[in-house]
Design a protein around this motif. Sequence first.
Motif, mmCIF file in Angstrom:
data_model
loop_
_atom_site.group_PDB
_atom_site.id
_atom_site.type_symbol
_atom_site.label_atom_id
_atom_site.label_comp_id
_atom_site.label_asym_id
_atom_site.label_seq_id
_atom_site.Cartn_x
_atom_site.Cartn_y
_atom_site.Cartn_z
ATOM 1 N N ARG A 59 0.786 -1.245 0.000
ATOM 2 C CA ARG A 59 0.000 0.000 0.000
ATOM 3 C C ARG A 59 0.810 1.282 0.000
ATOM 4 N NH1 ARG A 59 -5.803 -1.055 2.201
ATOM 5 N NH2 ARG A 59 -5.856 -3.288 1.911
ATOM 6 N N SER A 60 2.095 1.210 0.119
ATOM 7 C CA SER A 60 2.978 2.368 0.000
ATOM 8 C C SER A 60 4.386 1.863 -0.274
ATOM 9 C CB SER A 60 2.951 3.234 1.262
ATOM 10 O OG SER A 60 3.546 2.553 2.336
ATOM 11 N N ILE A 61 5.265 2.788 -0.556
ATOM 12 C CA ILE A 61 6.662 2.446 -0.772
ATOM 13 C C ILE A 61 7.502 3.204 0.253
ATOM 14 C CG2 ILE A 61 6.470 1.820 -3.205
ATOM 15 C CD1 ILE A 61 7.250 4.621 -3.985
ATOM 16 N N PRO A 62 8.669 2.659 0.620
ATOM 17 C CA PRO A 62 9.518 3.346 1.599
ATOM 18 C C PRO A 62 9.856 4.765 1.152
ATOM 19 C CG PRO A 62 10.291 1.119 1.259
ATOM 20 C CD PRO A 62 9.240 1.377 0.222
ATOM 21 N N GLU A 63 10.035 5.635 2.129
ATOM 22 C CA GLU A 63 10.266 7.038 1.814
ATOM 23 C C GLU A 63 11.725 7.389 1.583
ATOM 24 O OE1 GLU A 63 8.216 9.663 4.450
ATOM 25 O OE2 GLU A 63 6.319 8.643 4.133
ATOM 26 N N GLU A 64 12.661 6.620 2.088
ATOM 27 C CA GLU A 64 14.064 6.949 1.871
ATOM 28 C C GLU A 64 14.919 5.708 2.003
ATOM 29 O OE1 GLU A 64 15.702 8.540 6.026
ATOM 30 O OE2 GLU A 64 14.174 9.821 5.135
ATOM 31 N N GLY A 65 16.175 5.845 1.668
ATOM 32 C CA GLY A 65 17.100 4.719 1.733
ATOM 33 C C GLY A 65 17.494 4.271 0.347
ATOM 34 N N ASP A 66 18.007 3.069 0.277
ATOM 35 C CA ASP A 66 18.363 2.544 -1.043
ATOM 36 C C ASP A 66 17.248 1.620 -1.528
ATOM 37 O OD1 ASP A 66 18.672 0.061 0.209
ATOM 38 O OD2 ASP A 66 20.839 0.268 0.371
ATOM 39 N N LEU A 67 17.468 1.020 -2.636
ATOM 40 C CA LEU A 67 16.438 0.169 -3.250
ATOM 41 C C LEU A 67 16.557 -1.296 -2.852
ATOM 42 C CD1 LEU A 67 16.657 1.797 -6.782
ATOM 43 C CD2 LEU A 67 14.705 1.949 -5.217
ATOM 44 N N SER A 68 17.351 -1.597 -1.833
ATOM 45 C CA SER A 68 17.581 -2.992 -1.451
ATOM 46 C C SER A 68 16.306 -3.707 -1.011
ATOM 47 C CB SER A 68 18.648 -3.081 -0.358
ATOM 48 O OG SER A 68 18.234 -2.390 0.798
ATOM 49 N N PHE A 69 15.293 -2.972 -0.604
ATOM 50 C CA PHE A 69 14.026 -3.599 -0.213
ATOM 51 C C PHE A 69 13.336 -4.292 -1.389
ATOM 52 C CE2 PHE A 69 12.946 0.706 -1.439
ATOM 53 C CZ PHE A 69 11.774 0.568 -2.171
ATOM 54 N N LEU A 70 13.783 -4.029 -2.607
ATOM 55 C CA LEU A 70 13.195 -4.662 -3.796
ATOM 56 C C LEU A 70 13.861 -5.994 -4.158
ATOM 57 C CD1 LEU A 70 12.798 -1.524 -6.097
ATOM 58 C CD2 LEU A 70 11.001 -2.722 -4.833
ATOM 59 N N VAL A 71 15.017 -6.278 -3.570
ATOM 60 C CA VAL A 71 15.793 -7.474 -3.916
ATOM 61 C C VAL A 71 15.576 -8.543 -2.853
ATOM 62 C CG1 VAL A 71 18.136 -8.341 -4.304
ATOM 63 C CG2 VAL A 71 17.506 -6.061 -5.105
ATOM 64 N N PRO A 72 15.365 -9.770 -3.192
ATOM 65 C CA PRO A 72 15.292 -10.370 -4.515
ATOM 66 C C PRO A 72 13.860 -10.550 -5.013
ATOM 67 C CG PRO A 72 15.506 -12.134 -2.940
ATOM 68 C CD PRO A 72 15.467 -10.832 -2.161
ATOM 69 N N LYS A 73 12.860 -10.232 -4.185
ATOM 70 C CA LYS A 73 11.478 -10.522 -4.559
ATOM 71 C C LYS A 73 10.999 -9.743 -5.784
ATOM 72 C CE LYS A 73 6.824 -10.973 -2.721
ATOM 73 N NZ LYS A 73 5.963 -10.879 -1.556
ATOM 74 N N TYR A 74 11.372 -8.468 -5.912
ATOM 75 C CA TYR A 74 10.841 -7.618 -6.978
ATOM 76 C C TYR A 74 11.858 -7.348 -8.090
ATOM 77 C CZ TYR A 74 7.514 -7.030 -3.242
ATOM 78 O OH TYR A 74 6.608 -7.278 -2.240
ATOM 79 N N LEU A 75 13.134 -7.403 -7.740
ATOM 80 C CA LEU A 75 14.226 -7.271 -8.713
ATOM 81 C C LEU A 75 15.277 -8.326 -8.363
ATOM 82 C CD1 LEU A 75 14.869 -3.396 -8.821
ATOM 83 C CD2 LEU A 75 13.889 -4.787 -10.647
ATOM 84 N N PRO A 76 15.881 -8.972 -9.352
ATOM 85 C CA PRO A 76 16.894 -9.989 -9.029
ATOM 86 C C PRO A 76 18.150 -9.372 -8.385
ATOM 87 C CG PRO A 76 16.681 -9.705 -11.407
ATOM 88 C CD PRO A 76 15.614 -8.884 -10.772
ATOM 89 N N THR A 77 18.528 -8.186 -8.830
ATOM 90 C CA THR A 77 19.680 -7.469 -8.279
ATOM 91 C C THR A 77 19.388 -5.971 -8.336
ATOM 92 O OG1 THR A 77 20.780 -7.274 -10.423
ATOM 93 C CG2 THR A 77 21.367 -9.190 -9.071
ATOM 94 N N LEU A 78 20.140 -5.212 -7.565
ATOM 95 C CA LEU A 78 20.001 -3.758 -7.640
ATOM 96 C C LEU A 78 20.702 -3.248 -8.894
ATOM 97 C CD1 LEU A 78 20.629 -2.411 -4.027
ATOM 98 C CD2 LEU A 78 18.495 -2.475 -5.309
ATOM 99 N N PRO A 79 19.988 -2.497 -9.722
ATOM 100 C CA PRO A 79 20.657 -1.956 -10.902
ATOM 101 C C PRO A 79 21.608 -0.826 -10.513
ATOM 102 C CG PRO A 79 18.428 -1.107 -10.766
ATOM 103 C CD PRO A 79 18.577 -2.109 -9.652
ATOM 104 N N GLN A 80 22.628 -0.651 -11.317
ATOM 105 C CA GLN A 80 23.526 0.491 -11.195
ATOM 106 C C GLN A 80 23.471 1.251 -12.504
ATOM 107 O OE1 GLN A 80 27.411 -0.982 -10.117
ATOM 108 N NE2 GLN A 80 26.915 -0.855 -7.953
ATOM 109 N N ASP A 81 23.752 2.544 -12.430
ATOM 110 C CA ASP A 81 23.740 3.311 -13.671
ATOM 111 C C ASP A 81 24.894 2.839 -14.570
ATOM 112 O OD1 ASP A 81 26.073 4.693 -12.897
ATOM 113 O OD2 ASP A 81 25.010 6.513 -12.357
ATOM 114 N N PRO A 82 24.910 3.256 -15.823
ATOM 115 C CA PRO A 82 25.930 2.768 -16.761
ATOM 116 C C PRO A 82 27.368 3.064 -16.335
ATOM 117 C CG PRO A 82 24.172 3.883 -17.941
ATOM 118 C CD PRO A 82 23.924 4.111 -16.485
#
Length: 128
Positions: A59-82
């Motif tokens: 029902r909401s998404i975290p307000e701050e921090g990194d994107l690690s809360f998405l791994v591994p259920k929503y993303l296999p790994t954290l993407p990095q920019d090019p």
Amino acid sequence: MTQRRRPHLMVVFLPIGFVIIGVVVWLGIRGKHDPGAAQVHADFARVLAALEVYRAEHRSIPEEGDLSFLVPKYLPTLPQDPWGHPYAYASDGQRPFLQSYGQDGVRGGNGPNQDHTNHDGHGVLAPR
């Protein structure tokens, strides 16, 4: 009395046409100065899709921090920019803000050092 000849329209409009063509070419070249931009925005699309699924479940998404809360259920790994930097993330609980600081990893810049966000005209997660 001699009759004055009007210049042909081509003589008047030809220079204007060259200016317009020059501007279009210049804008096209200028827009291709950052080869990493396409990858950044493709990553943003993947992260935004994962955030949408996360938000649907929580029902909401975290307000701050990194994107690690998405791994591994929503993303296999954290993407990095090019350029090998992690994406910056913030949110108000509903609308995410993703950012890459470009090749130099420092806020601001032009060309390959230009910052990119998910709010610069590319897929934005809509508020609920």
